[in-house]
Design an enzyme around this catalytic site. Structure first.
Site, PDB file in Angstrom:
ATOM      1  CB  ILE A  65      40.867  31.686  25.925  1.00  7.53           C
ATOM      2  CG1 ILE A  65      41.392  32.836  25.058  1.00  7.53           C
ATOM      3  CG2 ILE A  65      39.667  31.006  25.275  1.00  7.53           C
ATOM      4  CD1 ILE A  65      41.855  32.413  23.701  1.00  7.53           C
ATOM      5  CG  ASN A  94      44.479  16.766  14.895  1.00 10.53           C
ATOM      6  OD1 ASN A  94      44.214  17.961  15.048  1.00 10.53           O
ATOM      7  ND2 ASN A  94      45.718  16.322  14.750  1.00 10.53           N
ATOM      8  CD  GLU A 103      43.111  28.984  19.894  1.00 17.16           C
ATOM      9  OE1 GLU A 103      42.138  29.598  20.353  1.00 17.16           O
ATOM     10  OE2 GLU A 103      43.463  27.866  20.289  1.00 17.16           O
ATOM     11  CB  THR A 115      36.059  17.749  21.543  1.00 17.28           C
ATOM     12  OG1 THR A 115      37.386  17.383  21.894  1.00 17.28           O
ATOM     13  CG2 THR A 115      35.934  17.828  20.041  1.00 17.28           C
ATOM     14  CB  SER A 173      46.467  28.794  29.176  1.00 11.61           C
ATOM     15  OG  SER A 173      46.246  27.406  29.036  1.00 11.61           O
ATOM     16  CE1 TYR A 189      35.927  31.325  24.122  1.00 11.61           C
ATOM     17  CE2 TYR A 189      37.412  30.033  22.745  1.00 11.61           C
ATOM     18  CZ  TYR A 189      36.719  31.211  22.997  1.00 11.61           C
ATOM     19  OH  TYR A 189      36.844  32.241  22.122  1.00 11.61           O
TER      20      TYR A 189
HETATM   21  C1  LIG Z   1      47.992  22.820  28.207  1.00  7.66           C
HETATM   22  C2  LIG Z   1      46.592  23.130  27.833  1.00  7.66           C
HETATM   23  C3  LIG Z   1      46.196  24.463  27.678  1.00  7.66           C
HETATM   24  C4  LIG Z   1      44.874  24.754  27.362  1.00  7.66           C
HETATM   25  N1  LIG Z   1      44.503  26.077  27.301  1.00  7.66           N
HETATM   26  C5  LIG Z   1      43.179  26.366  27.179  1.00  7.66           C
HETATM   27  C6  LIG Z   1      42.725  27.711  27.322  1.00  7.66           C
HETATM   28  O1  LIG Z   1      43.531  28.632  27.511  1.00  7.66           O
HETATM   29  N2  LIG Z   1      41.408  27.956  27.258  1.00  7.66           N
HETATM   30  C7  LIG Z   1      40.498  26.960  27.044  1.00  7.66           C
HETATM   31  O2  LIG Z   1      39.322  27.261  26.994  1.00  7.66           O
HETATM   32  N3  LIG Z   1      40.885  25.678  26.905  1.00  7.66           N
HETATM   33  C8  LIG Z   1      42.199  25.363  26.977  1.00  7.66           C
HETATM   34  N4  LIG Z   1      42.609  24.051  26.895  1.00  7.66           N
HETATM   35  C9  LIG Z   1      41.599  23.006  26.708  1.00  7.66           C
HETATM   36  C10 LIG Z   1      41.567  22.387  25.339  1.00  7.66           C
HETATM   37  O3  LIG Z   1      40.963  23.260  24.446  1.00  7.66           O
HETATM   38  C11 LIG Z   1      40.838  21.043  25.465  1.00  7.66           C
HETATM   39  O4  LIG Z   1      41.742  20.151  26.069  1.00  7.66           O
HETATM   40  C12 LIG Z   1      40.351  20.504  24.156  1.00  7.66           C
HETATM   41  O5  LIG Z   1      39.266  21.246  23.701  1.00  7.66           O
HETATM   42  C13 LIG Z   1      39.956  19.025  24.255  1.00  7.66           C
HETATM   43  O6  LIG Z   1      39.009  18.817  25.253  1.00  7.66           O
HETATM   44  P1  LIG Z   1      39.224  17.696  26.366  1.00  7.66           P
HETATM   45  O7  LIG Z   1      40.574  17.888  26.951  1.00  7.66           O
HETATM   46  O8  LIG Z   1      38.079  17.758  27.260  1.00  7.66           O
HETATM   47  O9  LIG Z   1      39.242  16.325  25.579  1.00  7.66           O
HETATM   48  P2  LIG Z   1      37.968  15.508  25.036  1.00  7.66           P
HETATM   49  O10 LIG Z   1      37.079  16.417  24.302  1.00  7.66           O
HETATM   50  O11 LIG Z   1      37.394  14.714  26.145  1.00  7.66           O
HETATM   51  O12 LIG Z   1      38.689  14.563  23.987  1.00  7.66           O
HETATM   52  C14 LIG Z   1      39.362  13.350  24.356  1.00  7.66           C
HETATM   53  C15 LIG Z   1      39.735  12.575  23.092  1.00  7.66           C
HETATM   54  O13 LIG Z   1      38.591  12.284  22.321  1.00  7.66           O
HETATM   55  C16 LIG Z   1      38.727  12.749  20.995  1.00  7.66           C
HETATM   56  N5  LIG Z   1      37.439  13.212  20.478  1.00  7.66           N
HETATM   57  C17 LIG Z   1      36.703  14.254  20.917  1.00  7.66           C
HETATM   58  N6  LIG Z   1      35.612  14.405  20.143  1.00  7.66           N
HETATM   59  C18 LIG Z   1      35.644  13.469  19.197  1.00  7.66           C
HETATM   60  C19 LIG Z   1      34.819  13.145  18.080  1.00  7.66           C
HETATM   61  N7  LIG Z   1      33.722  13.849  17.779  1.00  7.66           N
HETATM   62  N8  LIG Z   1      35.192  12.103  17.293  1.00  7.66           N
HETATM   63  C20 LIG Z   1      36.293  11.402  17.589  1.00  7.66           C
HETATM   64  N9  LIG Z   1      37.110  11.665  18.614  1.00  7.66           N
HETATM   65  C21 LIG Z   1      36.811  12.699  19.409  1.00  7.66           C
HETATM   66  C22 LIG Z   1      39.722  13.909  21.114  1.00  7.66           C
HETATM   67  O14 LIG Z   1      40.416  14.167  19.930  1.00  7.66           O
HETATM   68  C23 LIG Z   1      40.659  13.386  22.161  1.00  7.66           C
HETATM   69  O15 LIG Z   1      41.578  12.528  21.547  1.00  7.66           O
HETATM   70  C24 LIG Z   1      43.936  23.721  27.173  1.00  7.66           C
HETATM   71  C25 LIG Z   1      44.336  22.390  27.313  1.00  7.66           C
HETATM   72  C26 LIG Z   1      45.632  22.085  27.663  1.00  7.66           C
HETATM   73  C27 LIG Z   1      46.005  20.656  27.870  1.00  7.66           C
END
Ligand SMILES: Cc1cc2nc3c(=O)[nH]c(=O)nc-3n(C[C@H](O)[C@H](O)[C@H](O)COP(=O)(O)OP(=O)(O)OC[C@H]3O[C@@H](n4cnc5c(N)ncnc54)[C@H](O)[C@@H]3O)c2cc1C
Lengths: 393, 377
Positions: A127, A375, A244, A136, A162, A129
């Site tokens: 995937i 969350n 999912e 987020t 992944s 994305y």
């Molecule tokens: C091991 C692993 C496997 C993954 N596999 C995939 C995959 O196969 N395909 C894929 O597309 N993605 C994958 N991901 C990505 C995953 O979906 C993202 O990590 C996730 O969407 C969060 O985005 P970010 O890491 O950029 O964190 P951020 O969006 O930068 O968030 C950082 C912090 O801010 C908080 N936050 C964000 N928005 C808000 C809000 N509106 N209000 C309050 N707090 C907020 C979050 O909860 C978090 O605590 C994977 C990630 C990991 C670590």
């Protein structure tokens, strides 16, 4: 009101449990010790995945037209729960969430190639994305696809892709309307074969699993690999994300850890005499785990039962995600505390308890609290959809 | 597996909602609180007329026989409206036990009156530091024509106005379940003001003579009766807590959506809305474990673990939701002119009734230990 599995459902549970024992061959157990193959992708994994296809276990929930059995969500959950419990790196996101969306939206040729391949246990889909700057807030993604005759030219970078290291395709979200202010209204979905020119990846090693950064440099992709209408990708993404979650938080995988630790504590001598499980603090942790686990079971059952009745209530789906992801983290800690120092000994090292499964599991715990829909966003949804509170700023 | 509530049960619940909302307007609750007894006799009669007191009483005794699950749905509505009626002691702990363990003569003697609202029987399951009615410290001595019972029970609802009080005592060899007449010789009732704001009573018994016709069960039957009463009471408390917590959370969601500070509704601060969202999660979890325990009891299936888990969640959720509701309201929440304080008082009462979360977590832990020690060698 009757909250128990029927005899038929219990029989299905037993059947899958027995079958999965035959999938976890000694060869596979050896293979997953190799770091590169821990998340699947080795030759024995490929062999067993294909065998599951040949034996008709893949796509049970799909429509009959696609060769599925149209199992109810309850039955499908029972299957998923047992497969996850077995420890097999079954590609759920491929079989349960992306493939049905692809089946419903791809053209006939690609449907045959991809959906047919998944059904036979020959195709795995990663995937694509997330990006370095789109987590987020996924709709801010920048990877772009530009039309060039019958093809699309794709440029950009994805992060955390992944399984891309052994997947056959990446299910890719790209921007097809250059106007970035359109956000989610300018996205289109594509299937990118991983052997195509211009695609490359580098590994990303995390606290727990291995994942990948993937790069798209002038990838020339025929239009037949586009899925759904141009600029209509967002609803395909959100539809997929909802399904999912149901395979991420199943009861059996954590229930078996609880049972394993109970057995271990009942066999292990306490320094004070007697068995460890006779210590009040151990009993406290185990009872706390048990009362939380019961809710995981009930939430899963209620959700799949509700999905068989009609569309899932938004607030309920978010409750399930937040509760389960946070309880999993809590459960790992409570069980590790019982094990103490032994809980730090990794898989395959001398003295590892439960094959080091808990030593590994805590490493992947946090991914589920921010991933799969952070969350905080789920709590926003609960406040709005469940309590009619105004949007937060 | 089926989470649907039957149509009959749904209409009983709707009927309850109608009646309760009429009787629990703030002015009415205040008026009842001014009375000496915190019991709305008119509401009780209205519930009787609607057939709601007989949900878990057989048709032969004038009930509707819908069963225990329906009764817990009524408990939930009572919690949602903090209605001043002794539903758990009378309908669950006393009538529920009588329905399942009393003789036909006893059932005919007492249950029709409970169903039609003319008779009240309370229950006294707790003693000081002992919520388990299968191990009472009260003693029973066999005598000509019955038993003589001595000892102390606590925090009894409606003790001064009921016809009988259901309780247990032991003879040394066996357990006895009896209906004690609070007017009998040897009975002293001492008032106890409790967290809900109502006056309950300590019951001190000195060789109170209970005639054979008021002995409900002895020996293993008495043990089964008190096990049932204990589990059913814990589950019913959890059901009241579902209604209480659900309402506290909704009041808080609404209040913070309307109240403005810094030029915007409080609910638009994520720290506030997330605290309320956490209440929503707690309520949903509590609802699920309560429904599971109630439906197992309803079907007569083993429910021990499920009940313990429900009461653990009940105590935890009641505490957390109540404190979050107070916090998010600021000063308004603690003002006795605002309805929230009643809910918080009930929440604390329920949390500490029939075993606290810490205590039951301990019980559950011991059961887990016994289970695994017996299967692992
Ligand atoms: C091991 C692993 C496997 C993954 N596999 C995939 C995959 O196969 N395909 C894929 O597309 N993605 C994958 N991901 C990505 C995953 O979906 C993202 O990590 C996730 O969407 C969060 O985005 P970010 O890491 O950029 O964190 P951020 O969006 O930068 O968030 C950082 C912090 O801010 C908080 N936050 C964000 N928005 C808000 C809000 N509106 N209000 C309050 N707090 C907020 C979050 O909860 C978090 O605590 C994977 C990630 C990991 C670590």
């Amino acid at each position: 009101m009757n909250i128990e599995l029927t005899a038929q459902q219990k029989a299905l549970q037993q059947e899958v449990r027995e079958y999965m024992k035959t999938v976890m061959t000694p060869e596979l157990l050896e293979e997953i010790k190799i770091p590169e193959f821990k998340e699947g992708g080795g030759p024995e994994f490929r062999k067993q995945y294909a065998r599951m296809g040949a034996d008709g276990w893949i796509g049970l929930s799909w429509s009959k037209a696609l060769g599925g059995k149209e199992l109810s969500h309850v039955e499908q959950y029972i299957f998923t729960d047992e497969v996850v419990r077995s420890g097999f790196a079954y590609p759920f996101l491929t079989t349960e969430s992306t493939t049905p969306v692809i089946a419903a939206n791809a053209n006939a040729e690609i449907r045959e190639e991809v959906v047919g391949g998944v059904k036979q246990g020959k195709v795995v889909i990663a995937i694509g994305y997330s990006e370095p700057n789109a987590g987020t807030d996924l709709a801010s993604l920048k990877t772009k696809a530009e039309r060039d005759g019958d093809d699309w030219i794709i440029n950009g970078q994805k992060m955390w892709t992944s399984l891309a290291n052994y997947a056959d395709y990446v299910w890719l979200a790209a921007r097809t309307d250059p106007d970035e202010s359109k956000k989610h209204k300018g996205l289109t979905m594509f299937l990118v074969p991983t052997n195509i020119e211009g695609f490359s990846l580098t590994p990303v090693h995390t606290l727990g699993v291995r994942t990948n950064a993937t790069y798209y440099s002038d990838v020339r992709l025929p239009d037949k690999y586009r899925v759904g209408e141009v600029n209509e990708g967002w609803k395909l993404i959100t539809g997929q994300l909802n399904i999912e979650r149901l395979s991420l938080f199943t009861h059996g995988q954590v229930d078996s850890l609880y049972q394993g630790v109970c057995e271990w504590a009942a066999e292990t001598d306490a320094p004070q005499g007697g068995k460890l499980i006779e210590q009040p603090w151990v009993q406290h942790n185990l009872a706390t785990v048990k009362s939380g686990l019961e809710v995981v079971k009930l939430i899963c059952w209620k959700q799949v039962w509700a999905m068989d009745q009609g569309p899932l209530n938004m607030a309920d789906a978010s409750v399930a995600k937040v509760y389960s992801s946070e309880f999993f983290v809590e459960l790992y800690r409570l069980l590790l505390e019982v094990m103490g120092q032994a809980g730090t000994i990794a898989t395959d090292s001398k003295g590892a308890v439960l094959k080091g499964k808990l030593e590994f599991r805590w490493r992947v715990g946090p991914v589920l609290t921010f991933g799969g829909g952070a969350n905080e966003v789920q709590r926003d949804i609960i406040a709005m959809a469940g309590l009619w509170m105004p949007r937060t700023r | 597996m089926n989470f649907t509530i039957s149509e009959e049960q749904q209409s009983a619940q709707q009927l309850a909602q109608q009646i309760l909302s009429d009787f629990t307007e703030v002015d009415k609750l205040k008026a009842i609180e001014q009375q000496q007894k915190n019991f709305d006799a008119d509401l009780w009669q209205a519930l009787a007329k609607a057939g709601l007191l007989g949900l878990d009483i057989a048709e032969e005794q004038g009930g509707t026989g819908l069963g225990f699950y329906s009764l817990t749905a009524l408990c939930e509505e009572i919690g949602r409206t903090v209605a001043p009626v002794p539903i758990i002691p009378v309908l669950v702990s006393a009538a529920g036990t009588l329905r399942r363990f009393a003789s036909d003569t006893q059932k005919d003697q007492w249950l029709p009156g409970i169903a039609n609202g003319t008779t009240l029987i309370s229950a006294a399951l707790e003693e000081y530091n002992n919520d388990d009615p299968t191990t009472p410290s009260c003693s029973a001595q066999k005598m000509e024509g019955g038993f003589a019972i001595s000892g102390t029970k606590i925090c009894i609802s409606e003790a001064t106005s009921v016809t009988r009080i259901l309780l247990s005592a032991h003879t040394g060899d066996e357990l006895v379940v009896a209906l004690v007449d609070p007017r009998a010789a040897g009975v002293t009732l001492n008032p106890q003001l409790v967290s809900t704001g109502e006056t309950r009573h300590e019951l001190v018994m000195t060789k109170v003579q209970v005639p054979t016709e008021d002995i409900i069960a002895t020996g293993s039957e008495a043990l089964a009766a008190m096990n049932w009463a204990h589990q059913a009471t814990r589950t019913a408390l959890a059901a009241v807590a579902v209604g209480l917590c659900d309402k506290m959370m909704r009041i808080t969601g609404q209040y913070t959506s309307e109240r403005e500070q810094f030029g915007r509704p409080l609910a638009t601060f994520q720290a506030v809305s997330h605290r309320v969202a956490d209440c929503y999660i707690d309520v949903e979890c509590l609802r699920l474990v309560t429904q599971q325990a109630a439906s197992l009891i309803d079907e007569g299936h083993p429910a021990k673990d499920a009940v313990q888990i429900a009461k653990i969640w009940c105590g935890n959720a009641a505490h957390r939701v109540s404190q979050a509701a107070q916090h998010c309201h600021g000063g308004t929440g603690v003002d006795r002119d605002y309805p929230l304080f009643r809910y918080c008082q009930w929440a604390r009462q329920i949390e500490l009734t029939a075993g606290s979360s810490a205590q039951i977590t301990g019980e559950l832990g011991q059961a887990i230990c016994a289970e695994y020690l017996s299967t692992t060698t």
